[in-house]
Design a protein around this motif. Structure first.
Motif, short mmCIF file in Angstrom:
data_model
loop_
_atom_site.label_atom_id
_atom_site.label_comp_id
_atom_site.label_asym_id
_atom_site.label_seq_id
_atom_site.Cartn_x
_atom_site.Cartn_y
_atom_site.Cartn_z
N GLU A 96 -62.00 105.45 -4.07
CA GLU A 96 -61.33 106.66 -3.44
C GLU A 96 -62.11 107.41 -2.43
OE1 GLU A 96 -58.00 107.37 -4.14
OE2 GLU A 96 -57.67 106.30 -6.03
N GLY A 119 -64.55 103.23 0.01
CA GLY A 119 -64.38 104.45 -0.41
C GLY A 119 -65.34 105.45 0.03
N GLU A 149 -58.93 113.33 1.95
CA GLU A 149 -58.91 111.96 2.11
C GLU A 149 -59.87 111.52 3.55
OE1 GLU A 149 -57.20 109.86 0.68
OE2 GLU A 149 -55.98 110.89 -0.40
#
Length: 332
Positions: A291, A204, A125
């Protein structure tokens, strides 16, 4: 000592071949009849490199040669998130790798370096980059993207072999850029920036690494890597805004505005519908872009003694290679 390489005509494989060309008495390259030799034309001048015409989908075409080799580098595969590649990604990533691994069980080389995929590992992340211990967390994406499922299935079998003591070391490259991407396996964003298309960015991020450093990392996996271990070969964790801004230093294409993920996904869906395989972005790659794919490569740097070059060198060399090889610029 002899080495066997799959995927030597590919982006990563061709750089790996350059790196190890002087390290072995003889190197065998498994290539298909449809392979493009542009990046390895220089092997004609090398007496210790032999091209073997064969196919990973047909074990009989390579098993005899593989049995002569102590080291195996498996870099072959097919990168494709476009829905048009639904069937081929399973054949060239899952079936091909399974055939090779079953042949390895028979021929028993001393050591195997397996070019693995972060899509079979999991992702980090923005505030917590992943390392090799990450538990697979891509189930939702895997349901929608055949490429991710194919890589996960193939490498699952390889992981099982490693757990049984088979001499496999795994190298997980992050997003590779650099010279020589004749297949545009990961350089479409470079071309998009060169053409002035990348005026936007999405929320992202991605880990960018030089393909030449990945080649060095794979060699070090063979030289210094511990059997059964996984090594992340990553460079720089960048938001897409940061990456596009860095690219703009060499292309002049500055990203001015942020667009929502839903719009990017819609653009990917429409682009794939209208332009098919030639679309700059498809629906699956749009989902991936939304992401954060951040990673920590401290293990490789510590255990393999691996290093990465400055990001500016990677981006500059990528852009300059395409300017020198204009034929590839016209692909998008």
């Amino acid at each position: 000592m002899n080495a066997f390489i799959t995927g030597a005509t590919g982006f990563i494989g061709s750089h790996l071949l350059k790196r190890i060309a002087d390290e072995y008495e003889r190197i065998y390259l498994l290539t298909r009849s449809s392979s493009v030799y542009e990046n390895i034309k220089w092997v004609k001048e090398r007496d210790n490199i032999t091209i073997v015409k064969g196919d990973l989908l047909e074990t009989s075409t390579f098993v005899d040669v593989l049995s002569k080799c102590e080291h195996l580098y498996h870099t072959a595969g097919f990168v494709g998130t476009n829905s048009a590649y639904r069937e081929i990604v399973f054949k060239l990533n899952y079936e091909a790798s399974m055939n090779l691994l079953k042949a390895v069980e028979i021929t028993k080389p001393l050591k195997v370096v397996y070019l693995a995929s972060i899509y079979a590992l999991g992702k980090g992340e923005k505030d917590k980059p992943a390392d090799e211990s990450i538990k697979f967390n891509l189930e939702k994406l895997a349901e929608k993207i055949p490429y991710i499922r194919a890589k996960r299935m193939a490498e699952g079998f390889a992981f099982e072999l490693a757990e049984k003591g088979f001499p496999i070391v795994f190298g997980f490259p992050c997003y590779c850029l650099g010279p020589g991407d004749i297949y545009l396996s990961s350089s479409r964003i470079v071309l998009a920036s060169m053409k002035g298309i990348l005026r936007f960015y999405v929320d992202g991020g991605i880990n960018v690494v030089d393909v030449r450093d990945v080649a060095e990392g794979l060699y070090l996996c063979m030289k210094n890597g511990k059997i059964g271990e996984k090594y992340l070969l990553g460079g720089y964790n960048l938001t897409f805004k940061q990456l596009f801004l860095e690219l703009s230093k060499w292309t002049g294409c500055v990203p001015y505005f942020k667009i929502p993920g839903t719009a990017v996904k819609l653009a990917g869906w429409i682009g794939e519908l209208i332009f098919g395989k030639s679309s700059i972005i498809d629906y699956a790659s749009a989902m991936i872009m939304c992401e954060y794919w951040f990673y920590n490569s401290d293990k490789a740097k510590k255990e393999l003694l691996w290093k990465v070059r400055p990001l500016s060198e990677t981006l500059k060399d990528s852009v300059e290679w395409f300017r020198t090889n204009k034929i590839y610029i016209r692909r998008i």
